[in-house]
Write a protein that holds these residues in place. Sequence first.
Motif, PDB file in Angstrom:
ATOM      1  N   ASP A 287     -21.969  56.910 -30.940  1.00  0.00           N
ATOM      2  CA  ASP A 287     -22.672  55.629 -31.010  1.00  0.00           C
ATOM      3  C   ASP A 287     -22.860  55.028 -29.626  1.00  0.00           C
TER       4      ASP A 287
ATOM      5  N   HIS B  82     -12.143  56.116 -34.655  1.00  0.00           N
ATOM      6  CA  HIS B  82     -12.527  56.041 -33.248  1.00  0.00           C
ATOM      7  C   HIS B  82     -11.314  56.407 -32.387  1.00  0.00           C
TER       8      HIS B  82
ATOM      9  N   GLU C 228     -16.229  47.588 -39.254  1.00  0.00           N
ATOM     10  CA  GLU C 228     -15.651  48.334 -38.142  1.00  0.00           C
ATOM     11  C   GLU C 228     -14.630  47.471 -37.402  1.00  0.00           C
TER      12      GLU C 228
ATOM     13  N   ARG D   3     -14.261  52.872 -38.713  1.00  0.00           N
ATOM     14  CA  ARG D   3     -15.445  52.288 -39.355  1.00  0.00           C
ATOM     15  C   ARG D   3     -15.540  52.858 -40.760  1.00  0.00           C
TER      16      ARG D   3
ATOM     17  N   VAL E 210     -12.265  48.012 -33.841  1.00  0.00           N
ATOM     18  CA  VAL E 210     -11.909  48.884 -32.717  1.00  0.00           C
ATOM     19  C   VAL E 210     -11.126  48.066 -31.695  1.00  0.00           C
TER      20      VAL E 210
ATOM     21  N   SER F 115      -9.368  52.740 -29.992  1.00  0.00           N
ATOM     22  CA  SER F 115      -8.794  53.257 -31.234  1.00  0.00           C
ATOM     23  C   SER F 115      -9.207  52.312 -32.349  1.00  0.00           C
TER      24      SER F 115
ATOM     25  N   SER G 140     -16.245  60.661 -32.696  1.00  0.00           N
ATOM     26  CA  SER G 140     -15.402  60.067 -33.738  1.00  0.00           C
ATOM     27  C   SER G 140     -15.410  60.961 -34.978  1.00  0.00           C
TER      28      SER G 140
ATOM     29  N   GLY H 155     -13.716  55.961 -26.314  1.00  0.00           N
ATOM     30  CA  GLY H 155     -14.817  55.033 -26.128  1.00  0.00           C
ATOM     31  C   GLY H 155     -14.505  54.003 -25.069  1.00  0.00           C
TER      32      GLY H 155
ATOM     33  N   THR I 143     -19.101  55.142 -27.982  1.00  0.00           N
ATOM     34  CA  THR I 143     -18.059  55.855 -28.720  1.00  0.00           C
ATOM     35  C   THR I 143     -18.561  57.268 -28.963  1.00  0.00           C
TER      36      THR I 143
END
Length: 192
Positions: A72, A115, A159, A141, A161, A138, A98, A118, A95
Amino acid sequence: MVLFGVLLFPTNSFADRYGGHSILWFNAHTFVGYGNAKATGDRTVPTVGTTTLGAEIGFRIARKFLIGASADYRFVTQFSAYDPLVGNRRGSNTTLGSPILGWEFNGMALKAMLHISGNYKIQNTTQSGQSLSYSKASGFRIEFTLPWGTWLKPTAFYESVSYSNQMLDGVATGNPVPLALNQYGIGVLLGL
């Protein structure tokens, strides 16, 4: 080359065996989201909007289970008023790689992404003129996709992160300030 074509677009006996589904799946997606980006110690919680462009690729197992990977690129815009003690969270987020696990049923899909890498680069510099970024992502999603035609699928997602490493001018700070980006939203997937 023929084998790849058969796996990607099954026909005749191969399609009968696998229910007309290819065992390789892929998509390109775009999402819009709303949420917050808060660092440890922030006295206010900045609200943000996101626009995500990405792709997923993987394998379909037993016609219903998905395993794959996602990448992403995300634009982040801050909606809340700027607080000089908190900073501005406008920037970009990348990212890569994943892992994805998912389940397809009746044309719908439920997917979870983990994730494991990123970064999040803040667009504005600090008050002292340094660039600010976060790394060591870390999080996860969750996506829920509905069927709408063969190639186009509307999607809802949540999501969360966290970034555990803060960097000023590309150098890790001695006292990292973890940042968490939490968002939910909608989007579309285009693909198999």
